[in-house]
Design an enzyme around this catalytic site. Structure first.
Site, PDB file in Angstrom:
ATOM      1  N   GLU A 154      34.330   2.870  -1.962  1.00 45.11           N
ATOM      2  CA  GLU A 154      34.201   4.323  -1.991  1.00 45.11           C
ATOM      3  C   GLU A 154      35.198   5.058  -1.098  1.00 45.11           C
ATOM      4  O   GLU A 154      35.626   6.159  -1.416  1.00 45.11           O
ATOM      5  CB  GLU A 154      32.769   4.728  -1.578  1.00 45.11           C
ATOM      6  CG  GLU A 154      31.701   4.346  -2.578  1.00 45.11           C
ATOM      7  CD  GLU A 154      31.669   5.293  -3.771  1.00 45.11           C
ATOM      8  OE1 GLU A 154      32.509   6.205  -3.820  1.00 45.11           O
ATOM      9  OE2 GLU A 154      30.819   5.094  -4.661  1.00 45.11           O
ATOM     10  N   SER A 164     -28.632 -12.266   7.002  1.00 50.33           N
ATOM     11  CA  SER A 164     -28.877 -13.231   8.088  1.00 50.33           C
ATOM     12  C   SER A 164     -27.738 -13.332   9.092  1.00 50.33           C
ATOM     13  O   SER A 164     -27.759 -14.210   9.952  1.00 50.33           O
ATOM     14  CB  SER A 164     -29.121 -14.618   7.482  1.00 50.33           C
ATOM     15  OG  SER A 164     -30.278 -14.633   6.680  1.00 50.33           O
TER      16      SER A 164
END
Length: 694
Positions: free
Chosen positions: A85, A345
């Site tokens: 770029e 339990s």
């Protein structure tokens, strides 16, 4: 004539643009600064403890735009980006005069745009201040903005803006969002082929989307590879190998882990862009997979919730609020870790722990599992059968109801609730009801988080641990007295660690307990090793019954699978404290060989006799013992009234050497701190006090 007209137009424009770039537009730089603040409209991120992405939220306009810095990206990607770029990115000041001249000459000689002259700084200017039309005026403004940006930011900061805002098609912006969507991973480590594709896409993001235009995307990638090879960023051989790599053909979803906790983090601080949690991403993914697969096996409308915590710090390392946040049939949006339900339990280990601490029983003490009536309360075992005489160890491992209620009747429900409060857990009772025996079988309300917090104290040698909320602090040791003594805690863990794993699961070296609420509405399983505690809840969020749903059959397999999928190494359970013993039934004191309390709380042979009572030291006393000789402490005198001789004294659950018929004895502490003293008479009746030795 056409060529001359183009030349007359292009050359002055190129010269003007270059002159403006070099001039720097100082006056505009001050009067019209670049709108850098617009670049901060980012997606909100929820991160794990190590900074890894758990979940992201799209911006208000529906875009995935994740903050990205140079340090977040593979260095080869940066090199390829600059080579493709803007080769002179590190040298120019926002505008590249050489690139402008080249572009103008190509335009003149070819009659069309062959290559652009936009630098990365100019592209950033366009990204943070987009314009619908591409005109010469817009190009001039880009150049001016690029120069302004260069004066304000470093080169890496400019790259950060590009990496965050570059378009990648659809609603994807930035390299991180693109890497996650196309490759399912962060861009820290990219292959050469992956890096080249991410460099190529922003030029024509819609036309090069690999899920829609695979050929165009592949051709663009290959051009980047060729340019990178020419620039010697990569070798020719690397470019050739990368060119034959497979292309992604579908877009993946961005991470969406810990959905409920992520929502809670946003509610807690709506303005924050990044939210740090105490979760571990790999653990979280494993728990979510176990919950999702477990719910699928159990059928429709059933959900699963989990909480895993580090018992040394109190931090939550994994939390699953439902089997699938987006599954409406399972009410997935409801966070079941915070909903009050009956624990079945799962509270029984604390009853046994309190009985161990008070010296009422040992592991091999015989206790009756037969029908009993406790002033109208008649507990029954889950399978409606009874085992007769069993050891306390067997009673807890088999989760027998009647023995648990016998012990709770002896220690007292109110005392059990006091112990829960030491762990900063307050189970909910029915309105206007005092604690009763039913709490031992799930007759209270508790959340999964609270249950895990209780078990964290059990896993932490009895010292209560406050769990965090998964988002920030407030986790750690709770000041005050222990939940249970270290000896009692070890006795409980020793029993639970020998419970067989559920069918199809392999032994993991954990201690665990299951529970099932009345009417098959809730199934629970809580397990721990020496470092982590994990709680699992299974049921319907609407509190509907699920026929056949049990803790052992539904929740326990998910518990074991979750420990495996979490990927954590199992830490051995703590060794027994120095004063902990596990005696055979024959070696127990006579008073501990059989627990013979009746439902009324009195021994059948001692209704007319007074139970033993410790008169010195009194409950809660702080005792300062002098030094006899050298550094040894003076013994503490123990006095009692009532009871039938002989008497057995226990300190912190460990029997003292001798059985005595006297009502005055002596005890030599082995150190300072809290201690529990218990005396048991010939009929098995006991009394205890807790003192602090200074």
């Amino acid at each position: 004539m056409v060529f001359r007209r183009k030349l007359l137009v292009a050359l002055p424009i190129g010269l003007v643009m270059t002159a403006l770039a070099i001039a720097g537009l100082e006056w505009a730089n001050r009067a019209f600064p670049p709108p850098l603040e617009q670049a901060q409209a980012l997606s909100t991120e929820v991160l794990d403890k190590d900074g890894q992405l758990l979940r992201a939220f799209a911006t208000k306009e529906g875009r995935w735009r994740l903050r990205t810095t140079v340090d977040d990206v593979d260095p080869r990607f940066i090199e390829m980006l600059i080579a493709y770029e803007d080769q002179r990115f590190r040298e120019h000041r926002g505008v590249d005069p050489l690139a402008l001249g080249r572009a103008a000459l190509q335009f003149v000689t070819n009659g069309r745009i062959i290559s652009g002259a936009s630098t990365l700084s100019m592209q950033v200017a366009r990204l943070i201040e987009p314009r619908e039309r591409r005109t010469w005026t817009a190009k001039l403004l880009q150049m001016a903005r690029a120069i302004q940006i260069e004066r304000r930011l470093s080169k890496n900061e400019i790259l950060d803006l590009y990496l965050t805002h570059a378009p990648y098609g659809g609603n994807l912006e930035g390299v991180r969002a693109a890497s996650l969507a196309w490759f399912g991973k962060e861009p820290r480590r990219l292959s050469i082929a992956e890096a080249a594709l991410l460099v190529a896409l922003p030029q024509l993001p819609e036309k090069r989307r690999p899920d829609r235009n695979l050929a165009a995307a592949e051709a663009a990638r290959d051009r980047v590879l060729a340019r990178a090879a020419v620039a010697k960023v990569i070798g020719e051989g690397e470019a050739e190998r990368a060119a034959i790599a497979a292309m992604p053909t579908r877009r993946l979803q961005l991470p969406a882990h810990a959905a409920h906790l992520a929502e809670a983090a946003l509610r807690k601080d709506p303005k924050a862009v990044r939210h740090q949690t105490t979760l571990h991403r790999d653990v979280q993914r494993g728990l979510e997979a176990a919950a999702r697969e477990g719910a699928a096996r159990l059928g429709p409308r059933v959900s699963v919730a989990m909480v895993m915590a580090d018992v040394r710090t109190g931090e939550i390392v994994g939390e699953v609020g439902s089997a699938d946040y987006f599954d409406a049939s399972r009410s997935g949006w409801i966070d079941m870790t915070r909903i009050t339900r009956s624990p079945g339990s799962t509270l029984k280990p604390f009853i046994y722990g309190l009985a161990f601490e008070e010296g009422l029983v040992a592991q091999e003490t015989i206790i009756e599992d037969r029908p009993a009536d406790f002033f109208g309360y008649r507990p029954r075992n889950f399978d409606m059968s009874y085992q007769g005489d069993v050891s306390v160890r067997q009673a807890l491992q088999l989760s027998l109801n009647v023995p648990a209620i016998r012990l709770l009747d002896a220690v007292g429900p109110a005392r059990l609730m006091v112990r829960f409060r030491r762990a900063d857990v307050r189970p909910r009772l029915p309105p206007n009801e005092a604690p009763g025996l039913a709490i031992g079988l799930g007759g209270v309300g508790i959340t999964l988080r609270e249950l895990v917090q209780l078990y964290a104290g059990l896993a932490n040698r009895g010292w209560p641990m406050r769990l965090g909320d998964g988002i920030e602090g407030k986790a750690g040791l709770i000041d005050g007295e222990p939940l249970l003594s270290p000896v009692a805690t070890w006795q409980v863990a020793d029993i639970l660690s020998a419970v067989l794993p559920p069918a199809g699961s392999r032994q993991r070296g954990i201690a665990y307990k299951t529970g099932t609420s009345y009417g098959y509405r809730d199934a629970w399983s809580v397990g721990f090793d020496g470092r982590h505690v994990l709680g699992v809840w299974v049921g319907r969020p609407d509190n509907g019954a699920v026929p056949g749903l049990t803790g052992y059959g539904a929740a326990a397999p998910i518990l074991f699978e979750a420990f495996t999928k979490a990927g954590i190494a199992i830490t051995p359970l703590p060794d027994a404290p120095g004063d902990a013993v596990r005696l055979s039934q024959a070696d127990l004191p006579i008073s501990q060989r059989r627990f013979s309390m009746t439902a009324s709380g009195l021994l059948s042979a001692s209704i007319r006799e007074t139970a033993p009572q410790i008169v010195f030291p009194p409950e809660g006393a702080r005792v300062e013992l002098g030094v006899k000789s050298g550094s040894a402490m003076m013994p503490l005198t123990l006095k009692l009234q009532g009871g039938r001789a002989p008497f057995r004294w226990l300190a912190n659950g460990r029997p003292l050497p001798e059985v005595t018929r006297r009502r005055v004895s002596q005890w030599l502490p082995d150190g300072g701190g809290y201690s529990t003293l218990t005396v048991i008479d010939a009929l098995g009746r006991a009394a205890s006090v807790r003192v602090f030795v200074e």
